[in-house]
Design a protein around this motif. Sequence first.
Motif, mmCIF file in Angstrom:
data_model
loop_
_atom_site.group_PDB
_atom_site.id
_atom_site.type_symbol
_atom_site.label_atom_id
_atom_site.label_comp_id
_atom_site.label_asym_id
_atom_site.label_seq_id
_atom_site.Cartn_x
_atom_site.Cartn_y
_atom_site.Cartn_z
ATOM 1 N N GLY A 171 0.815 -1.203 0.000
ATOM 2 C CA GLY A 171 0.000 0.000 0.000
ATOM 3 C C GLY A 171 0.846 1.249 0.000
ATOM 4 N N LEU A 172 0.205 2.351 0.347
ATOM 5 C CA LEU A 172 0.864 3.663 0.388
ATOM 6 C C LEU A 172 1.187 4.008 1.833
ATOM 7 N N VAL A 173 2.425 4.425 2.073
ATOM 8 C CA VAL A 173 2.866 4.776 3.427
ATOM 9 C C VAL A 173 3.780 5.983 3.335
ATOM 10 N N GLN A 174 3.770 6.797 4.366
ATOM 11 C CA GLN A 174 4.620 7.974 4.392
ATOM 12 C C GLN A 174 6.045 7.618 4.831
ATOM 13 N N THR A 175 6.967 8.433 4.437
ATOM 14 C CA THR A 175 8.354 8.259 4.865
ATOM 15 C C THR A 175 8.425 8.193 6.383
ATOM 16 N N THR A 179 4.391 1.767 -1.944
ATOM 17 C CA THR A 179 4.744 3.117 -2.358
ATOM 18 C C THR A 179 4.980 3.964 -1.118
ATOM 19 N N VAL A 180 6.154 4.571 -1.050
ATOM 20 C CA VAL A 180 6.513 5.417 0.086
ATOM 21 C C VAL A 180 6.512 6.860 -0.385
ATOM 22 N N SER A 181 5.667 7.666 0.214
ATOM 23 C CA SER A 181 5.584 9.070 -0.184
ATOM 24 C C SER A 181 6.540 9.902 0.666
ATOM 25 N N SER A 182 7.107 10.915 0.013
ATOM 26 C CA SER A 182 8.091 11.757 0.709
ATOM 27 C C SER A 182 7.418 12.963 1.330
ATOM 28 N N GLU A 225 13.022 5.361 -1.359
ATOM 29 C CA GLU A 225 13.734 4.364 -2.168
ATOM 30 C C GLU A 225 13.281 2.930 -1.903
ATOM 31 N N ASP A 226 12.413 2.735 -0.908
ATOM 32 C CA ASP A 226 11.826 1.410 -0.686
ATOM 33 C C ASP A 226 10.631 1.162 -1.604
ATOM 34 N N THR A 227 10.220 2.181 -2.341
ATOM 35 C CA THR A 227 9.098 2.031 -3.263
ATOM 36 C C THR A 227 9.428 1.001 -4.344
ATOM 37 N N ALA A 228 8.564 0.003 -4.465
ATOM 38 C CA ALA A 228 8.795 -1.081 -5.426
ATOM 39 C C ALA A 228 7.635 -2.068 -5.347
ATOM 40 N N VAL A 229 7.626 -2.987 -6.297
ATOM 41 C CA VAL A 229 6.767 -4.159 -6.178
ATOM 42 C C VAL A 229 7.559 -5.205 -5.398
#
Length: 127
Positions: free
Chosen positions: A10-14, A124-127, A89-93
């Motif tokens: 899922g989507l997570v914040q930094t 997905t990691v949002s900045s 930078e951890d954003t990936a499948v």
Amino acid sequence: QEQLVESGGGLVQTGGSLRLSCAASGRSFSSYAIGWFRQAPGKEREFVAAITWSERNTYYADSVKGRFTISSDNAKNTVHLQMNSVKPEDTAVYYCAAQVFNRGSYTLTLRNMYDHWGQGTQVTVSS
């Protein structure tokens, strides 16, 4: 038919946390170890972490050491990847994979040494 199913992406914040799960199923499914790999857009699939079912030995990529923890629930045939202090930078499948036979611990970081793969889950990691 052996099957690996990932969940928890899922989507997570930094700086946040996320827990991925990999459930192994199949009438005769058995394996020596489960590994987690990830693939960012335009990049090769890279090793993240691995765990052996019987000894529960764990292995980590340097980039996640101290932030990610891999664990197993042998009764449920499930492996978890706890991701803490995440970075963009951890954003990936993220994919989990099973190595059926023991080929040596040094092979657990090599994607071509795994026999079965899941479909992947997006992180997905949002900045």
